[in-house]
Scaffold this motif. Structure first.
Motif, PDB file in Angstrom:
ATOM      1  N   TYR A  32       0.838  -1.205   0.000  1.00 41.41           N
ATOM      2  CA  TYR A  32       0.000   0.000   0.000  1.00 41.41           C
ATOM      3  C   TYR A  32       0.870   1.252   0.000  1.00 41.41           C
ATOM      4  CZ  TYR A  32       0.861   1.220   4.918  1.00 41.41           C
ATOM      5  OH  TYR A  32       1.459   1.603   6.087  1.00 41.41           O
ATOM      6  N   ARG A  51       8.178   3.443  -5.024  1.00 45.04           N
ATOM      7  CA  ARG A  51       8.283   2.537  -3.862  1.00 45.04           C
ATOM      8  C   ARG A  51       7.236   1.427  -3.961  1.00 45.04           C
ATOM      9  NH1 ARG A  51       7.702   5.055   2.067  1.00 45.04           N
ATOM     10  NH2 ARG A  51       5.585   5.371   1.316  1.00 45.04           N
ATOM     11  N   LYS A 151       6.495  -2.011   2.209  1.00 45.43           N
ATOM     12  CA  LYS A 151       5.290  -1.335   2.722  1.00 45.43           C
ATOM     13  C   LYS A 151       4.106  -2.284   2.564  1.00 45.43           C
ATOM     14  CE  LYS A 151       3.263   3.289   3.002  1.00 45.43           C
ATOM     15  NZ  LYS A 151       3.351   3.438   4.447  1.00 45.43           N
ATOM     16  N   ASN A 158       2.903  -3.361  13.467  1.00 45.53           N
ATOM     17  CA  ASN A 158       2.870  -1.902  13.640  1.00 45.53           C
ATOM     18  C   ASN A 158       1.677  -1.483  14.483  1.00 45.53           C
ATOM     19  OD1 ASN A 158       4.094  -2.744  10.992  1.00 45.53           O
ATOM     20  ND2 ASN A 158       4.763  -0.619  11.043  1.00 45.53           N
ATOM     21  N   GLU A 184      12.602   2.874  13.840  1.00 37.08           N
ATOM     22  CA  GLU A 184      11.678   3.923  13.375  1.00 37.08           C
ATOM     23  C   GLU A 184      10.527   4.010  14.361  1.00 37.08           C
ATOM     24  OE1 GLU A 184       9.950   2.952   9.531  1.00 37.08           O
ATOM     25  OE2 GLU A 184       9.662   0.861  10.089  1.00 37.08           O
ATOM     26  N   SER A 186       6.158   3.382  14.923  1.00 34.22           N
ATOM     27  CA  SER A 186       5.234   2.360  14.434  1.00 34.22           C
ATOM     28  C   SER A 186       4.594   2.775  13.114  1.00 34.22           C
ATOM     29  CB  SER A 186       4.174   2.050  15.484  1.00 34.22           C
ATOM     30  OG  SER A 186       3.284   3.123  15.615  1.00 34.22           O
ATOM     31  N   ALA A 187       4.516   4.078  12.828  1.00 33.10           N
ATOM     32  CA  ALA A 187       3.967   4.543  11.547  1.00 33.10           C
ATOM     33  C   ALA A 187       4.708   5.781  11.048  1.00 33.10           C
ATOM     34  CB  ALA A 187       2.474   4.832  11.689  1.00 33.10           C
ATOM     35  N   CYS A 188       6.009   5.852  11.331  1.00 34.00           N
ATOM     36  CA  CYS A 188       6.765   7.047  10.908  1.00 34.00           C
ATOM     37  C   CYS A 188       8.265   6.743  10.963  1.00 34.00           C
ATOM     38  CB  CYS A 188       6.460   8.227  11.833  1.00 34.00           C
ATOM     39  SG  CYS A 188       6.772   7.870  13.557  1.00 34.00           S
ATOM     40  N   ASN A 189       9.052   7.575  10.323  1.00 29.59           N
ATOM     41  CA  ASN A 189      10.506   7.535  10.482  1.00 29.59           C
ATOM     42  C   ASN A 189      10.916   8.514  11.585  1.00 29.59           C
ATOM     43  OD1 ASN A 189      10.396   7.080   7.063  1.00 29.59           O
ATOM     44  ND2 ASN A 189      11.538   5.653   8.323  1.00 29.59           N
ATOM     45  N   LEU A 208      11.178   1.396   7.049  1.00 30.71           N
ATOM     46  CA  LEU A 208      10.571   1.746   5.768  1.00 30.71           C
ATOM     47  C   LEU A 208      11.362   2.905   5.151  1.00 30.71           C
ATOM     48  CD1 LEU A 208       7.931   1.066   4.104  1.00 30.71           C
ATOM     49  CD2 LEU A 208       7.141   3.289   4.923  1.00 30.71           C
ATOM     50  N   GLY A 210      11.046   5.856   4.002  1.00 27.44           N
ATOM     51  CA  GLY A 210       9.975   6.862   3.976  1.00 27.44           C
ATOM     52  C   GLY A 210      10.208   7.917   2.909  1.00 27.44           C
ATOM     53  N   ILE A 211       9.131   8.336   2.282  1.00 26.40           N
ATOM     54  CA  ILE A 211       9.243   9.371   1.245  1.00 26.40           C
ATOM     55  C   ILE A 211       9.492  10.735   1.903  1.00 26.40           C
ATOM     56  CG2 ILE A 211       8.081  10.493  -0.697  1.00 26.40           C
ATOM     57  CD1 ILE A 211       8.845   7.406  -1.035  1.00 26.40           C
ATOM     58  N   THR A 212       8.846  10.990   3.019  1.00 34.92           N
ATOM     59  CA  THR A 212       9.085  12.262   3.727  1.00 34.92           C
ATOM     60  C   THR A 212      10.556  12.315   4.157  1.00 34.92           C
ATOM     61  OG1 THR A 212       6.878  11.882   4.581  1.00 34.92           O
ATOM     62  CG2 THR A 212       8.062  13.779   5.467  1.00 34.92           C
ATOM     63  N   SER A 248       6.349  11.584   8.487  1.00 37.83           N
ATOM     64  CA  SER A 248       5.536  10.715   7.621  1.00 37.83           C
ATOM     65  C   SER A 248       4.746  11.604   6.679  1.00 37.83           C
ATOM     66  CB  SER A 248       4.571   9.848   8.440  1.00 37.83           C
ATOM     67  OG  SER A 248       3.503  10.632   8.909  1.00 37.83           O
ATOM     68  N   SER A 249       4.106  10.963   5.704  1.00 42.30           N
ATOM     69  CA  SER A 249       3.322  11.715   4.726  1.00 42.30           C
ATOM     70  C   SER A 249       2.180  12.461   5.391  1.00 42.30           C
ATOM     71  CB  SER A 249       2.764  10.760   3.674  1.00 42.30           C
ATOM     72  OG  SER A 249       3.837  10.193   2.980  1.00 42.30           O
TER      73      SER A 249
END
Ligand code: PDD
Length: 287
Positions: A32, A51, A151, A158, A184, A186-189, A208, A210-212, A248-249
């Motif tokens: 996802y 990604r 991902k 998580n 990291e 649980s849902a972010c860098n 992950l 991360g794109i951010t 995170s995004s």
């Protein structure tokens, strides 16, 4: 009305249906992405698509859409939902598809299930140390699996870690490995700042990509004023950091001022956060 995309059709989200034999449902067998759009402008769209294509290739899901077709599909979905909110996140999910039985091996000749929908996201936070939302975290040992660079929609590890923080009244859970090295959230860098240098764990199977995270590193390097390094970071370094950020995004760069009940640095949002967030904010639509 919120419009979703499911297997080639745009339809009201409330009418979207999949089979209970979908392998995404049975096994969490899918990939996802979550991509933010502010006033119709995406952040990191090409990087998110790449990604996702990497993740699909790694778990051998053969999805025939090209990067260009993905871009058009997601932009179309945003367009169709533009009356829903100023800022939208797109959730896009590709599972291995629906087999006629539950069997662990990858089935042959099954079409992947492609689902996407949009949801309202908040305005970006102000680039202001006094006004930005501050975060409070707890930390715990990272007990997820050893393929955190994928991902995957299988997010139970998580979810359990996020819930640990949530139940303790904190905003996120910071994770470290058996060697007490930062991985990291649980849902972010995660980033730290020490003596003016921005540090974040290097990419490997424990985090992950991360794109951010990528946009922060690249935009800081392009700007040239703040040094940034990707390397192993011990939890001792995290606990004695001047600043701590989670990225995170959906959160962009969020400053953390409490960790495990102790102040991070001065206990206030840091100067480097403000500079870095300004640099990121000025650059983010270029990615
Ligand atoms: N989470 N690490 C993990 C485990 C994540 O779940 C996320 C994002 C990130 C940050 O990645 P990015 O900068 O590409 O958003 C790092 C998303 C937003 C989610 O699951 O909702």
């Amino acid at each position: 009305m919120s419009i979703a995309y499911l297997n080639g059709d745009f339809l009201p989200l409330s009418e979207a249906r999949i089979s209970p034999l979908d392998r995404g449902f049975l096994f969490g067998d899918g990939i996802y992405e979550v991509i933010p759009y502010y006033q119709g402008q995406s952040v990191g769209l090409g990087l998110h698509i790449q990604r996702m294509l990497n993740g699909l290739a790694e778990i051998e899901i053969d999805c025939s859409l090209s990067a260009e077709q993905w871009r058009n599909l997601l932009n179309d979905l945003i367009e169709k939902n533009s009356d829903q909110a100023n800022n939208l996140g797109v959730y896009v999910h590709v599972s291995r598809g629906t087999d006629d039985k539950r069997y662990h091996a990858y089935p042959e000749g099954v079409e992947p299930t492609i689902f996407a929908y949009t949801f309202a996201i908040k305005d970006p936070e102000p680039v202001d140390r006094e006004k930005v939302t501050q975060y409070s975290l707890i930390s715990t040992e990272d007990l997820r699996w050893q393929r955190c660079h994928i991902k995957s929609t299988a997010l139970l590890g998580n979810v359990i870690h996020f819930q640990q923080g949530y139940s303790a009244g904190s905003d996120e859970t910071l994770l470290y490995n058996a060697e007490h090295q930062l991985t990291e959230g649980s849902a972010c860098n995660v980033f730290i700042v020490k003596d003016g240098v921005v540090l974040t764990p290097k990419l490997d199977n424990q985090i992950l990509p991360g794109i951010t995270r990528r946009i922060i590193i690249d935009s800081l390097k392009a700007d040239g004023m703040i040094p940034v390094e990707e390397r192993t970071i011990s939890m001792e370094e995290v606990r004695s950091a001047d600043e701590l950020w989670i990225t995170s995004s959906s959160k962009e760069i969020a400053p953390v001022t409490q960790l495990d009940g102790h102040s991070v640095g001065s206990g206030k949002v840091g100067e480097i956060w403000e500079k870095a967030f300004a640099i990121y904010t000025a650059a983010k639509f270029l990615y």
